[in-house]
Design an enzyme around this catalytic site. Structure first.
Site, PDB file in Angstrom:
ATOM      1  N   HIS A 156      -7.236  -5.644  -0.941  1.00  0.00           N
ATOM      2  CA  HIS A 156      -6.254  -5.042  -0.773  1.00  0.00           C
ATOM      3  C   HIS A 156      -5.325  -5.605   0.266  1.00  0.00           C
ATOM      4  O   HIS A 156      -5.945  -5.949   1.338  1.00  0.00           O
ATOM      5  CB  HIS A 156      -6.800  -3.344  -0.216  1.00  0.00           C
ATOM      6  CG  HIS A 156      -5.575  -2.336  -0.001  1.00  0.00           C
ATOM      7  ND1 HIS A 156      -4.924  -1.872  -1.026  1.00  0.00           N
ATOM      8  CD2 HIS A 156      -5.030  -1.656   1.098  1.00  0.00           C
ATOM      9  CE1 HIS A 156      -4.090  -1.008  -0.561  1.00  0.00           C
ATOM     10  NE2 HIS A 156      -4.001  -0.977   0.629  1.00  0.00           N
TER      11      HIS A 156
ATOM     12  N   SER B   2       0.914  -1.056  -0.201  1.00  0.00           N
ATOM     13  CA  SER B   2      -0.001   0.019   0.012  1.00  0.00           C
ATOM     14  C   SER B   2       0.830   1.174   0.035  1.00  0.00           C
ATOM     15  O   SER B   2       1.658   1.307  -0.712  1.00  0.00           O
ATOM     16  CB  SER B   2      -1.045   0.141   1.088  1.00  0.00           C
ATOM     17  OG  SER B   2      -1.999   0.810   1.171  1.00  0.00           O
TER      18      SER B   2
ATOM     19  N   GLU C 253     -10.278  -4.086  -5.575  1.00  0.00           N
ATOM     20  CA  GLU C 253      -9.489  -2.911  -4.861  1.00  0.00           C
ATOM     21  C   GLU C 253      -9.513  -1.802  -5.467  1.00  0.00           C
ATOM     22  O   GLU C 253      -9.234  -1.745  -6.933  1.00  0.00           O
ATOM     23  CB  GLU C 253      -8.156  -3.170  -4.145  1.00  0.00           C
ATOM     24  CG  GLU C 253      -7.110  -3.641  -5.095  1.00  0.00           C
ATOM     25  CD  GLU C 253      -5.655  -3.544  -4.337  1.00  0.00           C
ATOM     26  OE1 GLU C 253      -5.388  -2.608  -3.651  1.00  0.00           O
ATOM     27  OE2 GLU C 253      -5.058  -4.479  -4.475  1.00  0.00           O
TER      28      GLU C 253
END
Length: 297
Positions: free
Chosen positions: A268, A147, A238
């Site tokens: 995610h 991320s 996502e």
């Protein structure tokens, strides 16, 4: 069959618990506490060892499993640059240490809003330089992150290249957040984890006075030429899927050895469920293979 049931159960957990906690109305301090509790469900392999260390003056966790071989992984955790820590990611780093047969160093880089850009990048760079000072061969160092940590991984590699510093042997990014303008978010039928308003708040807190198009904030706008072999993993469920696709396209166009993997019907940073969800465990093994093969080149 059991894996299908588990996958559905984990998806519902993400939707009903994690996603509501990642709401822009909740104070960041509360979100840090809630997410730290949620990550307890991400369990490292048995016999994993975690040691608190300092790397380049940055507090960090060293993760080991078995007898680590040659090489080391610098892992940059996710959390929108505002939440998360080396402790929340012990499940993921434990499985990565086991699969890669390497020690994994996860720095607790400074978080926004207390420490906006470029604090996280400066800390990541300090950690990498400390590994070089310790005598690690750059080719034996892998940098990975999920991320925001995925975006930070790319930004760090770009910064090192621009400074003429020795580059790591490989890069691996999981559901990377590389475009903080959010002008090209994907629209899946369902998004079990992230809310656009939450990542927009995180971007605002992290960027401070800097433009969101700054290449070290949103690496998709940067020059990727000369970066090490790059593995990108993302789930089809996502809103950051387009970040992964665009990063892969841009990197390949600029001559970077790039491999993009999209895992259908997963969410995610699904890799946090390694050890439970077979496809997550397999994804970690792919990362380990990428690291090993890149070092052997």
């Amino acid at each position: 069959m059991l894996q299908n049931v588990l996958e559905a159960s984990l998806r519902q957990t993400m939707c009903r618990i994690i996603r509501p906690w990642l709401h822009p109305a909740l104070p960041v301090s509360l979100q840090r506490s809630l997410i730290a509790q949620a990550y307890r469900s991400s369990v490292p392999p048995r016999a994993s060892r975690f040691t608190s260390v300092s790397i380049g003056g940055i507090p960090a966790t060293r993760t080991e499993h078995g007898q680590p071989g040659t090489g080391i992984v610098l892992y940059l955790h996710g959390g929108g640059y505002i939440i998360g820590s080396s402790s929340t990611h012990r499940g993921l780093t434990g499985h990565l240490a086991k699969a890669s047969e390497r020690a994994v160093i996860t720095p607790d880089y400074r978080l926004a809003p207390e420490h906006p850009f470029p604090a996280a990048l400066e800390d990541a760079e300090a950690a990498y330089e400390a590994l070089l000072t310790e005598g690690h061969d750059p080719a034996s160092i892998a940098i990975a992150g999920d991320s925001a940590g995925g975006g930070l991984t790319i930004a760090l590699a770009m910064r090192l290249r621009d400074k003429g510093r020795p580059l790591p042997g490989s890069l691996a990014v999981l559901s990377p957040w590389v475009d903080l303008t959010h002008e090209h978010l994907y629209s899946p039928e369902r998004e079990p984890v992230l809310q656009p308003r939450w990542i927009d708040k995180a971007a605002r807190l992290y960027c401070g006075q800097e433009l969101r198009t700054h290449p070290f904030i949103s690496p998709i706008f940067g020059d990727l030429n000369g970066l090490p072999p790059l593995l990108i993993q993302a789930g089809s469920e996502e809103i950051l899927l387009n970040d992964a696709r665009r990063l892969a396209d841009r990197a390949a166009q600029q001559g970077v050895d790039t491999n993009l993997e999209i895992y259908n019907s997963l969410w995610h940073v699904f890799q946090v469920h390694a050890g439970q969800l077979d496809r997550a465990t397999d994804a970690i093994k792919v990362i380990a293979s990428h690291i090993s093969q890149s070092q052997a080149r």
